[in-house]
Design a protein around this motif. Structure first.
Motif, PDB file in Angstrom:
ATOM      1  N   VAL A   1       7.604 -39.174 -15.799  1.00 37.69           N
ATOM      2  CA  VAL A   1       8.430 -38.061 -15.344  1.00 37.69           C
ATOM      3  C   VAL A   1       9.389 -37.612 -16.445  1.00 37.69           C
ATOM      4  O   VAL A   1       9.698 -36.426 -16.569  1.00 37.69           O
ATOM      5  CB  VAL A   1       9.183 -38.459 -14.062  1.00 37.69           C
ATOM      6  N   ALA A   2       9.858 -38.555 -17.266  1.00 34.95           N
ATOM      7  CA  ALA A   2      10.737 -38.192 -18.375  1.00 34.95           C
ATOM      8  C   ALA A   2      10.010 -37.335 -19.402  1.00 34.95           C
ATOM      9  O   ALA A   2      10.600 -36.463 -20.032  1.00 34.95           O
ATOM     10  CB  ALA A   2      11.291 -39.455 -19.042  1.00 34.95           C
ATOM     11  N   GLU A   3       8.707 -37.570 -19.552  1.00 30.47           N
ATOM     12  CA  GLU A   3       7.916 -36.808 -20.519  1.00 30.47           C
ATOM     13  C   GLU A   3       7.540 -35.431 -19.994  1.00 30.47           C
ATOM     14  O   GLU A   3       7.370 -34.490 -20.762  1.00 30.47           O
ATOM     15  CB  GLU A   3       6.633 -37.574 -20.869  1.00 30.47           C
ATOM     16  N   ASP A   4       7.396 -35.301 -18.689  1.00 37.22           N
ATOM     17  CA  ASP A   4       6.845 -34.072 -18.113  1.00 37.22           C
ATOM     18  C   ASP A   4       7.762 -33.525 -17.031  1.00 37.22           C
ATOM     19  O   ASP A   4       7.787 -34.025 -15.908  1.00 37.22           O
ATOM     20  CB  ASP A   4       5.464 -34.377 -17.514  1.00 37.22           C
ATOM     21  N   PRO A   5       8.537 -32.462 -17.328  1.00 40.22           N
ATOM     22  CA  PRO A   5       9.456 -31.906 -16.323  1.00 40.22           C
ATOM     23  C   PRO A   5       8.752 -31.249 -15.140  1.00 40.22           C
ATOM     24  O   PRO A   5       9.406 -30.939 -14.148  1.00 40.22           O
ATOM     25  CB  PRO A   5      10.252 -30.854 -17.120  1.00 40.22           C
ATOM     26  N   THR A   6       7.439 -30.997 -15.233  1.00 37.45           N
ATOM     27  CA  THR A   6       6.731 -30.424 -14.090  1.00 37.45           C
ATOM     28  C   THR A   6       6.236 -31.503 -13.131  1.00 37.45           C
ATOM     29  O   THR A   6       5.493 -31.205 -12.197  1.00 37.45           O
ATOM     30  CB  THR A   6       5.529 -29.583 -14.549  1.00 37.45           C
ATOM     31  N   MET A   7       6.645 -32.714 -13.342  1.00 38.17           N
ATOM     32  CA  MET A   7       6.278 -33.813 -12.466  1.00 38.17           C
ATOM     33  C   MET A   7       7.549 -34.352 -11.809  1.00 38.17           C
ATOM     34  O   MET A   7       8.594 -34.450 -12.453  1.00 38.17           O
ATOM     35  CB  MET A   7       5.588 -34.914 -13.285  1.00 38.17           C
ATOM     36  N   ARG A   8       7.467 -34.657 -10.526  1.00 32.67           N
ATOM     37  CA  ARG A   8       8.647 -35.149  -9.813  1.00 32.67           C
ATOM     38  C   ARG A   8       8.282 -36.415  -9.048  1.00 32.67           C
ATOM     39  O   ARG A   8       7.212 -36.509  -8.449  1.00 32.67           O
ATOM     40  CB  ARG A   8       9.178 -34.076  -8.857  1.00 32.67           C
ATOM     41  N   LEU A   9       9.191 -37.372  -9.078  1.00 30.36           N
ATOM     42  CA  LEU A   9       8.976 -38.657  -8.409  1.00 30.36           C
ATOM     43  C   LEU A   9       9.851 -38.734  -7.164  1.00 30.36           C
ATOM     44  O   LEU A   9      11.043 -38.426  -7.211  1.00 30.36           O
ATOM     45  CB  LEU A   9       9.307 -39.804  -9.358  1.00 30.36           C
ATOM     46  N   GLU A  10       9.248 -39.147  -6.045  1.00 28.96           N
ATOM     47  CA  GLU A  10       9.978 -39.263  -4.782  1.00 28.96           C
ATOM     48  C   GLU A  10       9.663 -40.607  -4.133  1.00 28.96           C
ATOM     49  O   GLU A  10       8.504 -41.010  -4.073  1.00 28.96           O
ATOM     50  CB  GLU A  10       9.566 -38.124  -3.837  1.00 28.96           C
ATOM     51  N   GLN A  11      10.693 -41.264  -3.674  1.00 31.42           N
ATOM     52  CA  GLN A  11      10.512 -42.461  -2.854  1.00 31.42           C
ATOM     53  C   GLN A  11      10.970 -42.097  -1.448  1.00 31.42           C
ATOM     54  O   GLN A  11      12.160 -42.100  -1.146  1.00 31.42           O
ATOM     55  CB  GLN A  11      11.293 -43.637  -3.429  1.00 31.42           C
ATOM     56  N   ASN A  12      10.013 -41.763  -0.590  1.00 36.25           N
ATOM     57  CA  ASN A  12      10.336 -41.209   0.718  1.00 36.25           C
ATOM     58  C   ASN A  12      10.875 -42.295   1.649  1.00 36.25           C
ATOM     59  O   ASN A  12      10.176 -43.279   1.915  1.00 36.25           O
ATOM     60  CB  ASN A  12       9.093 -40.558   1.326  1.00 36.25           C
ATOM     61  N   PRO A  13      12.097 -42.126   2.142  1.00 34.72           N
ATOM     62  CA  PRO A  13      12.681 -43.169   2.990  1.00 34.72           C
ATOM     63  C   PRO A  13      12.050 -43.238   4.369  1.00 34.72           C
ATOM     64  O   PRO A  13      12.175 -44.251   5.061  1.00 34.72           O
ATOM     65  CB  PRO A  13      14.159 -42.753   3.078  1.00 34.72           C
ATOM     66  N   ASP A  14      11.384 -42.167   4.819  1.00 35.95           N
ATOM     67  CA  ASP A  14      10.789 -42.148   6.158  1.00 35.95           C
ATOM     68  C   ASP A  14       9.395 -42.757   6.158  1.00 35.95           C
ATOM     69  O   ASP A  14       9.060 -43.566   7.028  1.00 35.95           O
ATOM     70  CB  ASP A  14      10.732 -40.709   6.685  1.00 35.95           C
ATOM     71  N   THR A  15       8.566 -42.365   5.183  1.00 39.29           N
ATOM     72  CA  THR A  15       7.196 -42.877   5.143  1.00 39.29           C
ATOM     73  C   THR A  15       7.069 -44.119   4.268  1.00 39.29           C
ATOM     74  O   THR A  15       6.024 -44.761   4.271  1.00 39.29           O
ATOM     75  CB  THR A  15       6.245 -41.792   4.600  1.00 39.29           C
ATOM     76  N   HIS A  16       8.141 -44.418   3.494  1.00 30.65           N
ATOM     77  CA  HIS A  16       8.151 -45.576   2.589  1.00 30.65           C
ATOM     78  C   HIS A  16       7.044 -45.476   1.537  1.00 30.65           C
ATOM     79  O   HIS A  16       6.517 -46.496   1.073  1.00 30.65           O
ATOM     80  CB  HIS A  16       8.028 -46.892   3.370  1.00 30.65           C
ATOM     81  N   GLN A  17       6.686 -44.266   1.176  1.00 25.61           N
ATOM     82  CA  GLN A  17       5.684 -44.051   0.141  1.00 25.61           C
ATOM     83  C   GLN A  17       6.349 -43.654  -1.171  1.00 25.61           C
ATOM     84  O   GLN A  17       7.392 -43.001  -1.182  1.00 25.61           O
ATOM     85  CB  GLN A  17       4.710 -42.944   0.557  1.00 25.61           C
TER      86      GLN A  17
END
Length: 741
Positions: free
Chosen positions: A474-490
């Motif tokens: 994600v640091a290399e590519d600003p068009t990529m986003r990381l999410e840790q979903n608290p509801d689905t735990h994914q």
């Protein structure tokens, strides 16, 4: 652009430093996948002497030396820089991916460049050209970036330079078709055994000369009699286009009076119009037939770049601010000025580590000096405007790339580009300044990634490396986003499309040694109760010593959407001691978070504690928490539990021809049309509300539906009740999955 004496450096290693900003040309190549950008870069490098006749430099490197992913996929997936020298200029050619998924690499190339070459294939359909390049053309027009057009693949069957020129005039010159005109006409030889006529040369419209490349070298010849008619017609139109852009107001009168205009003066006017971004010449180019000689049109193209495209001195530096947001004046493009540079791309090398491609706007960057890194936080979900990191970093080695090779540099002056190793915390979009002088360059716009991919570590060993590998991606590519979903735990990686996702997962495996398993992305659902209900929770246990005793009675009623969980205490007479009221509420809220029927959080209800019982010895906080949870579960058994799904506000921008198809498709996704608006460039903005569960892959489907011409944005609106038949299907799927587990 056709009458010059040319000098060039004989090897790529000697074409990597600039005498000053005035001698630098930064050019980005833009075009659809398969249009021939990389082949064109190789042909230009060969003509400029950066490659030998075998298409290689001394150590065997080639321009097309790509990483393993590009070799396997047979397409560019990242921005690459190839510096060449021509007529005393250093030309930085920035080759960008043509596939829509890698728009982040394209935007980085636009940021680093001062001019753009739009490469279009004569073998492509007009819709493909329009769909993939019009938006980028308009972006360049908005900032006044000079542009030229290069037509490729004229040696394929059923292609026409004249037709492609008309297509380019319609697509790129819709405001002023006379600003998009050819500088040369192609000369084609006899048909070969494959039935295709090879491109052998060009006819210069201003000089009335043929530049013949049939021998592998460029030679000047006079035009034949049958070429005079088409030449004169195209020449007249070109001259009229140049006159329209000229600052000499007498030219038109002299031309209409039949005066023969001075060709060098016309070339000067043409070059100035190109540099201003008001005239966009159409050229053609092709590699040499044997891959070793000068490519057709490459000399003319290099001439245009060096004489017609602007130097970095003519570019306005993006807005500068202090870390607190206060505006700061932009320094001049001066090698002796204060250092202001930007990381336009970040990649990882298996031997060197992190490598940053840096554009220097002011000052001079040198190895081993200390610089201040200031970042905007582009890797955070949703981006950000404030700085997320600052640090003083020691600069590693500077180098100029050539294919897979890196050639050492002593410095990088204002206006130039270089690769920098070991910049520590620096990420794409970060600003580099002198130590103690923190500044932020206004970030360039990036589209939001809209295709989710849930991932999990393949093994326990991968779990330890997963978070670090994802953070680096994600640091290399600003068009990529990381999410840790608290509801689905994914753990969800948001990408631009399927190819972008596949490359990201492949890089995790090959570059960072992390094996992951992809799994279906789950949309965060909610639960609520359909009607008023009551419940009784009784938790009584005796097992020697202190037992557990707690009883509570509750009433549950639905609330309006967005109300959350409301807890009300209506206990009278102390049937539930005051110290245990909070315990009941804690148990109720814990059970609501776990869900009732399908395991999704319960929302939008009011829970009222009416009565209960306690024991002077056996009652406890834990007992009443358990009783509260049991009471809520019993209450849910007395009414229907309703599933709520998130609904998104969707805005789809498409050409007018696709509005009907898009609206029909949205309706098939249970979308509710909110209206349409006419946009610029014969396009329409369609607004609708669509359940998020229906648009998980919409970025892929819309691209297919509109032949790559449509784009969309979405934003969360609210949760709404899901249709009963769909809710039942989801419950059945979850029960099947749970039983299988």
């Amino acid at each position: 652009m056709g009458d010059r004496t040319h000098t060039h450096t004989g090897a790529a290693g000697r074409a990597t430093t600039a005498d000053g900003p005035a001698s630098v040309r930064n050019v980005v190549l833009v075009g659809h996948s398969g249009s021939g950008k990389t082949t064109l870069v190789e042909a230009l490098a060969l003509t400029a002497g950066a490659l030998n006749r075998a298409g290689r430099v001394e150590d065997g490197a080639t321009v097309s030396d790509h990483d393993e992913i590009e070799q396997r996929r047979r397409r560019s997936v990242q921005l690459s820089l190839v510096p060449v020298a021509w007529d005393g200029h250093k030309i930085n050619l920035l080759d960008t991916p043509g596939y829509a998924d890698f728009v982040g690499e394209l935007r980085a190339g636009l940021r680093a460049a001062d001019a753009a070459l739009f490469v279009v294939s004569a073998a492509q359909e007009a819709d493909a050209v329009a769909g993939t390049t019009r938006a980028v053309w308009e972006e360049c027009a908005a900032v006044g970036m000079p542009r030229a057009i290069v037509v490729t693949h004229l040696d394929t069957a059923r292609t026409s330079f004249e037709e492609m020129t008309r297509v380019c005039g319609r697509i790129f010159g819709h405001d002023d078709p006379d600003a998009v005109l050819p500088l040369h006409l192609p000369v084609q030889g006899p048909e070969g055994p494959d039935g295709h006529a090879r491109l052998t040369g060009l006819t210069g419209l201003l000089t009335r000369e043929i530049f013949d490349y049939s021998s592998g070298e460029r030679h000047r010849l006079p035009p034949s009699g049958d070429q005079e008619g088409p030449l004169q017609e195209a020449r007249d139109r070109l001259i009229e286009g140049i006159i329209a852009e000229s600052e000499d107001e007498t030219l038109m009168d002299r031309y209409l009076a039949g005066e023969e205009l001075d060709v060098p003066a016309l070339m000067g006017d043409l070059e100035r119009a190109v540099a201003r971004g008001s005239f966009h010449p159409v050229l053609t180019a092709a590699p040499a037939a044997d891959g070793a000689g000068q490519g057709v049109g490459t000399v003319e193209l290099l001439d245009l770049i060096s004489a017609g495209f602007p130097s970095p001195l003519e570019r306005t530096l993006p807005a500068l601010t202090a870390p607190d947001g206060a505006p700061r004046p932009a320094p001049a493009c001066d090698p002796g000025g204060p250092l202001v540079a930007e990381v336009v791309k970040t990649s990882s090398d298996p031997y060197v580590g992190r490598v940053s491609l840096v554009r220097v706007f002011s000052g001079t960057l040198r190895p081993d000096e200390t610089v201040h890194v200031c970042g905007h936080g582009l890797t955070e979900p949703g981006g950000g405007t404030g700085p997320s990191h600052e640090a003083d970093v020691r600069v590693g080695a500077l180098s100029a790339p050539f294919g897979a090779q890196q050639r050492p540099l002593d410095s990088c002056i204002a206006g130039d580009l270089a690769c920098v190793s070991k910049l520590g915390v620096a990420e794409t979009g970060d600003t580099l300044t002198g130590a103690g002088e923190p500044l932020l360059i206004e970030p360039w716009s990036m589209p939001d990634p809209l295709l989710p991919q849930a991932v999990r570590a393949h093994s326990k060993a991968d779990e330890d490396k997963l978070s670090q590998g994802l953070a680096r991606l994600v640091a290399e590519d600003p068009t990529m986003r990381l999410e840790q979903n608290p509801d689905t735990h994914q753990v969800v990686l948001w990408c631009m499309g399927e190819a972008h996702t596949e490359v990201a997962l492949e890089r995790l495996r090959t570059r960072y040694g992390v094996q992951v398993d992809a799994e279906p992305h789950r949309v965060p659902l909610r639960e609520t109760l359909a009607s008023r209900t009551v419940g009784r929770g009784r938790h009584v246990k005796q097992s020697g010593g202190h037992g557990q005793y707690a009883v509570c009675e509750i009433e549950v009623e639905p609330l309006p959407p967005g109300a959350g969980i409301e807890f009300v205490d209506k206990v009278v007479g102390g049937s539930v001691p005051r110290q245990f009221i909070a315990s009941v509420e804690k148990g109720v809220r814990a059970q609501a978070a776990r869900g009732l029927a399908a395991g999704h959080p319960l929302v939008d209800v009011r829970v009222t504690l009416l009565d209960g019982k306690s024991h002077s010895v056996d009652s406890s906080d834990a007992a009443f928490q358990t009783a509260g949870a049991l009471a809520l579960r019993e209450a849910a058994a007395g009414t229907r539990v309703q599933l709520l799904e998130p609904v998104a506000e969707v805005s789809v921008l498409v050409p007018d021809d696709y509005v009907g198809a898009v609206m029909s498709d949205l309706a098939g996704r249970r979308g509710r049309l909110a209206g349409t608006e006419q946009a610029t460039g014969e396009r329409t903005l369609v607004r609708a509300e669509v359940p998020e569960i229906e648009i998980g892959r919409y970025t892929v489907d819309l691209r297919s539906l509109t032949h790559g011409t449509g784009r969309f944005d979405r934003a969360y609106a609210r949760h709404e009740p899901m249709p009963p038949h769909l809710a039942d299907r989801i419950r059945e799927t979850q029960e099947t999955t749970a039983n299988a587990g």
